[in-house]
Design a protein around this motif. Structure first.
Motif, short mmCIF file in Angstrom:
data_model
loop_
_atom_site.label_atom_id
_atom_site.label_comp_id
_atom_site.label_asym_id
_atom_site.label_seq_id
_atom_site.Cartn_x
_atom_site.Cartn_y
_atom_site.Cartn_z
N GLY A 140 0.81 -1.21 0.00
CA GLY A 140 0.00 0.00 0.00
C GLY A 140 0.85 1.26 0.00
N ASP A 170 -6.41 0.60 -4.05
CA ASP A 170 -7.33 1.15 -3.04
C ASP A 170 -8.13 2.33 -3.60
OD1 ASP A 170 -6.39 -0.75 -1.28
OD2 ASP A 170 -4.92 0.58 -0.35
N GLY A 183 -7.64 -3.90 -2.71
CA GLY A 183 -6.96 -4.82 -3.61
C GLY A 183 -7.75 -6.08 -3.91
N GLU A 187 -9.68 -7.30 -7.34
CA GLU A 187 -9.28 -8.56 -8.00
C GLU A 187 -10.50 -9.46 -8.24
OE1 GLU A 187 -6.46 -11.09 -5.92
OE2 GLU A 187 -6.54 -12.55 -7.53
N GLY A 278 1.56 -6.61 0.12
CA GLY A 278 0.15 -7.00 0.02
C GLY A 278 -0.33 -7.31 -1.39
N ASN A 282 -2.20 -10.92 -5.11
CA ASN A 282 -3.03 -10.87 -6.31
C ASN A 282 -2.67 -12.03 -7.25
OD1 ASN A 282 -3.55 -9.91 -9.21
ND2 ASN A 282 -4.71 -8.44 -7.98
O1 KG4 Z 1 1.93 -4.94 2.57
P1 KG4 Z 1 0.58 -4.44 3.00
O2 KG4 Z 1 -0.24 -5.34 3.87
O3 KG4 Z 1 0.68 -3.10 3.79
C1 KG4 Z 1 1.52 -2.08 3.48
O4 KG4 Z 1 2.69 -2.12 3.92
O5 KG4 Z 1 1.03 -1.18 2.75
O6 KG4 Z 1 -0.22 -4.07 1.67
C2 KG4 Z 1 -1.54 -3.61 1.68
C3 KG4 Z 1 -1.96 -3.32 0.26
C4 KG4 Z 1 -3.31 -2.62 0.16
O7 KG4 Z 1 -3.16 -1.51 -0.69
C5 KG4 Z 1 -4.22 -3.69 -0.45
O8 KG4 Z 1 -5.25 -3.15 -1.24
C6 KG4 Z 1 -3.24 -4.48 -1.28
O9 KG4 Z 1 -2.08 -4.56 -0.48
N1 KG4 Z 1 -3.74 -5.84 -1.58
C7 KG4 Z 1 -3.99 -6.28 -2.83
C8 KG4 Z 1 -4.54 -7.58 -2.70
N2 KG4 Z 1 -4.56 -7.89 -1.37
C9 KG4 Z 1 -4.07 -6.81 -0.70
N3 KG4 Z 1 -3.83 -5.68 -4.02
C10 KG4 Z 1 -4.21 -6.38 -5.11
N4 KG4 Z 1 -4.74 -7.62 -5.07
C11 KG4 Z 1 -4.91 -8.27 -3.90
N5 KG4 Z 1 -5.45 -9.49 -3.87
#
Ligand code: KG4
Ligand code: ZN
Length: 347
Positions: A140, A170, A183, A187, A278, A282
């Motif tokens: 994110g 987001d 995310g 998806e 995160g 995907n």
């Molecule tokens: O690494 P993370 O948990 O936190 C940060 O350090 O930001 O990443 C969160 C991000 C969010 O923007 C979320 O929408 C995205 O990862 N995310 C995804 C998916 N699952 C989580 N983006 C695309 N597809 C997914 N399945």
């Protein structure tokens, strides 16, 4: 062999983990992740609320991770804690707690860079996800393309000029009326979308780019987000169009990530590509990256969701690496909202 307690509080996950082992031969004894659902109603993380929530949960989360591992405080060799980058108030909760506990036990505390943690995360479940490899960290807050020659030696090839990949998901989710974090909902919606109706161009990808161009490995997602905004505004039936828009958006974003990662892997002759953060959850990204990597003989490793998103297991693992190198942080360890990854070599 060392036993490390890892603590992560950089954003909206309060997490603790116990890990033991030597070098790459490690095992996660426990991993507790408490996600702060409270932010959902605000459509984004509210820093002050995040800090307060970490304060109330840090003690039970750490106790639970020690209990789950069956490890007593006395058995710990060191405490690793995320000290940068992240929300400063949130980071400070973990850092102050880790320092106090380390001081009380007379053991070292080791500050860990959150993004270095993400680099180690995938190796916790895939034994072959070890250097040398090309890394794509997509979360994110970050979009980083790195060449990892060995642990502790990182060549930063490219980053985003504006929005991070997860941030783009987001924001698009918000435009399409989907919940935060967006995310996964995007998806899911894109799965039923028609890929031919909305074709957005892959941002920052030009066929005639050369490695001398600054943009060769860089990303930019704000233009794509504007493209989605325009498509949403132009739609006379968003309910009918939204899955197709989500599909077009995801295809363009994933296409850019895959193109740039493939450039990096082939330029450095790497046969492993490691995904983290995160957005690595995907499955369209994983499939497209695997297909492309197969064309030049490389294998893609992606972590399971609980290791892809923020977790203390990866912090304990990176902490073990620094512990084994004899590095210690001392009780003057501070938290920083931003900081370069340690061990960067010139690109
Ligand atoms: O690494 P993370 O948990 O936190 C940060 O350090 O930001 O990443 C969160 C991000 C969010 O923007 C979320 O929408 C995205 O990862 N995310 C995804 C998916 N699952 C989580 N983006 C695309 N597809 C997914 N399945
Ligand atoms: Zn993260």
């Amino acid at each position: 062999m060392a036993t490390i307690l890892g603590i992560e509080t950089s954003c909206d996950e309060t997490s603790a983990s116990v890990l033991s082992g030597t070098g790459d031969d490690v095992s996660l004894q426990s991993l507790v992740i408490l996600s702060q659902d409270v932010h959902k109603v605000f459509g984004g993380v509210v820093p002050e609320i995040a800090s307060r929530a970490h304060l109330t949960s840090i003690v039970p989360v750490v106790s639970r991770s020690l209990d789950d591992a069956g490890v007593k405080l006395e058995a710990l060799d060191a405490i690793a804690v995320t000290s940068a980058p992240g929300l400063i108030g949130a980071l400070l909760v973990g850092v102050c707690y880790a320092k106090s506990l380390a001081f009380a036990r007379g053991i070292p505390v080791i500050g860990v860079h959150h993004m270095e943690g993400h680099l180690f995360a995938t190796s916790l479940e895939h034994r072959d996800a070890i250097p040398p490899f090309t890394a794509l960290l997509v979360s994110g807050g970050h979009t980083l393309l790195l060449d990892v020659e060995e642990w502790g030696r990182y060549r930063l090839l490219g980053a985003t000029r504006d929005d991070a990949a997860g941030e783009a998901f987001d924001k698009v989710a918000k435009l399409l009326g989907l919940p935060y974090p967006g995310g996964r909902p995007v998806e899911m919606l894109a799965r039923g979308g028609d890929p031919s109706r909305f074709r957005f161009s892959r941002p920052m990808v030009r066929g005639n780019d050369t490695p001398d161009d600054r943009s060769y490995y860089e990303f930019s997602f704000s233009g794509l987000k504007t493209g989605v905004l325009n498509a949403v505004r132009a739609s006379d039936d968003l309910e009918r169009d939204k899955a197709d828009i989500a599909r077009g958006f995801q295809d363009a974003l994933v296409g850019a990530l895959v193109d740039k990662t493939a450039r990096a892997a082939t330029a450095f002759g790497r046969t492993r590509v490691v995904l983290g953060g995160g957005v690595a959850c995907n499955s369209a990204l994983y499939s497209a990256m695997s297909e492309r990597a197969a064309s030049f003989g490389a294998t893609v490793f992606a972590p399971k969701p609980r290791l892809a998103t923020d977790n203390a297991g990866m912090i304990a693992r990176a902490g073990l690496f620094h512990f084994e190198r004899g590095e210690r942080s001392g009780l003057d360890l501070n938290a920083f909202a931003s900081q370069p990854i340690p061990g960067l070599v010139a690109a």
